[in-house]
Design a protein around this motif. Structure first.
Motif, PDB file in Angstrom:
ATOM      1  N   VAL A   1     -44.334 -25.751 -19.329  1.00  0.00           N
ATOM      2  CA  VAL A   1     -44.624 -26.448 -18.079  1.00  0.00           C
ATOM      3  C   VAL A   1     -44.743 -25.472 -16.916  1.00  0.00           C
ATOM      4  N   ALA A   2     -43.893 -24.452 -16.914  1.00  0.00           N
ATOM      5  CA  ALA A   2     -43.938 -23.470 -15.822  1.00  0.00           C
ATOM      6  C   ALA A   2     -43.426 -22.130 -16.325  1.00  0.00           C
TER       7      ALA A   2
ATOM      8  N   THR B   1     -43.760 -18.361 -11.641  1.00  0.00           N
ATOM      9  CA  THR B   1     -45.131 -18.723 -11.302  1.00  0.00           C
ATOM     10  C   THR B   1     -45.271 -20.160 -10.817  1.00  0.00           C
TER      11      THR B   1
ATOM     12  N   MET C   1     -46.278 -22.620 -12.614  1.00  0.00           N
ATOM     13  CA  MET C   1     -47.342 -23.318 -13.340  1.00  0.00           C
ATOM     14  C   MET C   1     -47.381 -22.845 -14.784  1.00  0.00           C
ATOM     15  N   SER C   2     -48.069 -23.634 -15.608  1.00  0.00           N
ATOM     16  CA  SER C   2     -48.187 -23.313 -17.028  1.00  0.00           C
ATOM     17  C   SER C   2     -49.238 -22.237 -17.246  1.00  0.00           C
TER      18      SER C   2
ATOM     19  N   LEU D   1     -51.340 -22.494 -19.401  1.00  0.00           N
ATOM     20  CA  LEU D   1     -52.535 -23.284 -19.664  1.00  0.00           C
ATOM     21  C   LEU D   1     -53.317 -23.597 -18.389  1.00  0.00           C
ATOM     22  N   GLU D   2     -52.684 -23.452 -17.234  1.00  0.00           N
ATOM     23  CA  GLU D   2     -53.314 -23.806 -15.964  1.00  0.00           C
ATOM     24  C   GLU D   2     -53.753 -22.603 -15.140  1.00  0.00           C
ATOM     25  N   MET D   3     -53.382 -21.419 -15.547  1.00  0.00           N
ATOM     26  CA  MET D   3     -53.561 -20.244 -14.701  1.00  0.00           C
ATOM     27  C   MET D   3     -54.970 -19.670 -14.766  1.00  0.00           C
ATOM     28  N   SER D   4     -55.421 -19.149 -13.635  1.00  0.00           N
ATOM     29  CA  SER D   4     -56.677 -18.417 -13.593  1.00  0.00           C
ATOM     30  C   SER D   4     -56.553 -17.138 -14.407  1.00  0.00           C
ATOM     31  N   HIS D   5     -57.631 -16.828 -15.143  1.00  0.00           N
ATOM     32  CA  HIS D   5     -57.614 -15.581 -15.906  1.00  0.00           C
ATOM     33  C   HIS D   5     -57.716 -14.363 -14.998  1.00  0.00           C
TER      34      HIS D   5
ATOM     35  N   SER E   1     -55.706 -14.196 -12.345  1.00  0.00           N
ATOM     36  CA  SER E   1     -54.407 -14.130 -11.672  1.00  0.00           C
ATOM     37  C   SER E   1     -53.616 -12.923 -12.142  1.00  0.00           C
TER      38      SER E   1
ATOM     39  N   THR F   1     -64.028 -16.332 -19.230  1.00  0.00           N
ATOM     40  CA  THR F   1     -62.638 -16.795 -19.351  1.00  0.00           C
ATOM     41  C   THR F   1     -62.132 -16.558 -20.765  1.00  0.00           C
TER      42      THR F   1
END
Length: 360
Positions: free
Chosen positions: A28-29, A33, A35-36, A38-42, A44, A238
């Protein structure tokens, strides 16, 4: 926790339990960060850090020399069957050693690109062994020599790399990479789909010697050119960030186990536990010749298909899952990759002995 069976699947396959638990805990996090993964910008810093850590840990685990680049690509090993000839076959021909299903696929895809020739094959014998060095027909003008290090369907494994002289050695190591020590410097390129022994489906690990990049035609589409991915640090588009994250966790787990020498010892012990049962029996018949057997995929037959079906069904009822052999071969296949526990192998060995006592 949900009860887990002993998963003998050939791929996607068993993962280390600590890796699954860490991924679950941080799904979940990711710490610090909010955030997961699964949600992060590549793009970042967190994902760039994950990919850089995976690169450095792979170098530490396998002793990857500085003149090699590590790439995290997509498309599985199957895409590499095409990318390799597209990048390196121009103006010459490739040599392929055919030792099983995926080696045949690699040859077929190379022939769709250009001139690919069989250097040796054991297909007439049913892929029960690995070719001897003196059986290899090598032309020094070949662009590369391709082989498959471990054959999941037939249960054979190269005990050592073929000697190719000045011909770059290229290997599909999808099912046994990092199961034992490896001298990366012997290879021009080595690749592996992660889902068998390194992680989850979605990422393909490629380790490539830098001087080969100079051979690549500039006319290739960007996504099919290794230079694109080298210059983009595996993030031209990505990348499969979650799959790279899991691969990185698996590599850290391998380092924590004591590295590749320790894994080789553990894998030999697991495989020998099953081969000892097979060799002591007239009920079970191993597919691969002794001396050519895989430590990753133990393949064997029972007296008839009906008894094999019963074996698979009864084993599954006792928590020994995914033992049915590949549809092209039949029989039984126990895939016992790095993450597979010795306890599960010992349980299968005991089941085999009891099943023979009752049905033999």
């Amino acid at each position: 926790m949900t009860n887990r069976v002993f998963n003998f699947a050939a791929g996607p396959a068993v993962l280390p339990l600590p890796v699954l638990e860490e991924a679950q805990r941080d799904l979940v996090a990711l710490p610090a960060t909010g955030m997961s993964v699964l949600e992060m910008s590549h793009r970042s810093s967190a994902i760039e850090g994950i990919m850089e850590a995976a690169d450095q840990d792979i170098r530490a685990l396998a002793g990857v020399p500085d003149n090699y680049r590590i790439l995290f690509l997509q498309g599985g090993a199957s895409l590499q069957f095409s990318m390799i000839p597209m990048n390196f076959l121009a103006g010459s021909h490739a040599a392929h050693v055919v030792t099983g299903h995926f080696a045949k696929m690699a040859l077929q895809e190379a022939r769709a690109v250009g001139d690919a020739r069989i250097a040796a094959t054991t297909e007439p014998e049913g892929f029960v062994r690995i070719p001897r060095q003196d059986e290899l027909e090598l032309d020094p003008e070949a662009s590369y020599l391709h082989f498959t290090t471990n054959n999941t369907i037939f249960g054979t494994e190269w005990p050592a790399e073929p000697e190719s002289g000045d011909i770059p050695l290229v290997a599909d190591a999808s099912s046994n990479l990092f199961s034992k020590p490896i001298d990366i410097a012997k290879y021009g390129l080595i690749y592996a789909g992660a889902q068998k022994n390194l992680g989850v489906a979605g990422v393909t690990l490629v380790i490539l010697r830098e001087d080969l990049l100079e051979r690549i035609p500039s006319t290739l589409p960007a996504m099919l050119n290794y230079n694109t991915h080298v210059k983009g640090n595996s993030a031209y588009n990505t990348p499969p960030v979650f799959a790279v994250y899991i691969l990185g966790l698996v590599v850290k787990w391998l380092l924590a186990q004591g590295g590749l020498d320790r894994m080789a010892q553990a894998n030999r012990e697991k495989a020998e536990t099953l081969y000892d049962v097979i060799d002591a029996s007239e009920f079970y018949a191993g597919h691969a010749w002794p001396g050519h057997r895989s430590n990753m995929n133990v393949t064997f037959r029972l007296p008839n298909p009906e008894t094999e079906d019963l074996f698979v069904a009864q084993a599954a009822s006792e928590g020994l899952a995914e033992l049915k052999g590949h549809r092209s071969v039949g029989g039984i296949r126990a895939s016992i990759y790095n993450a597979f526990p010795l306890e599960g192998v010992q349980t299968l060995a005991s089941f085999m002995q009891e099943f023979e006592r009752v049905h033999g």
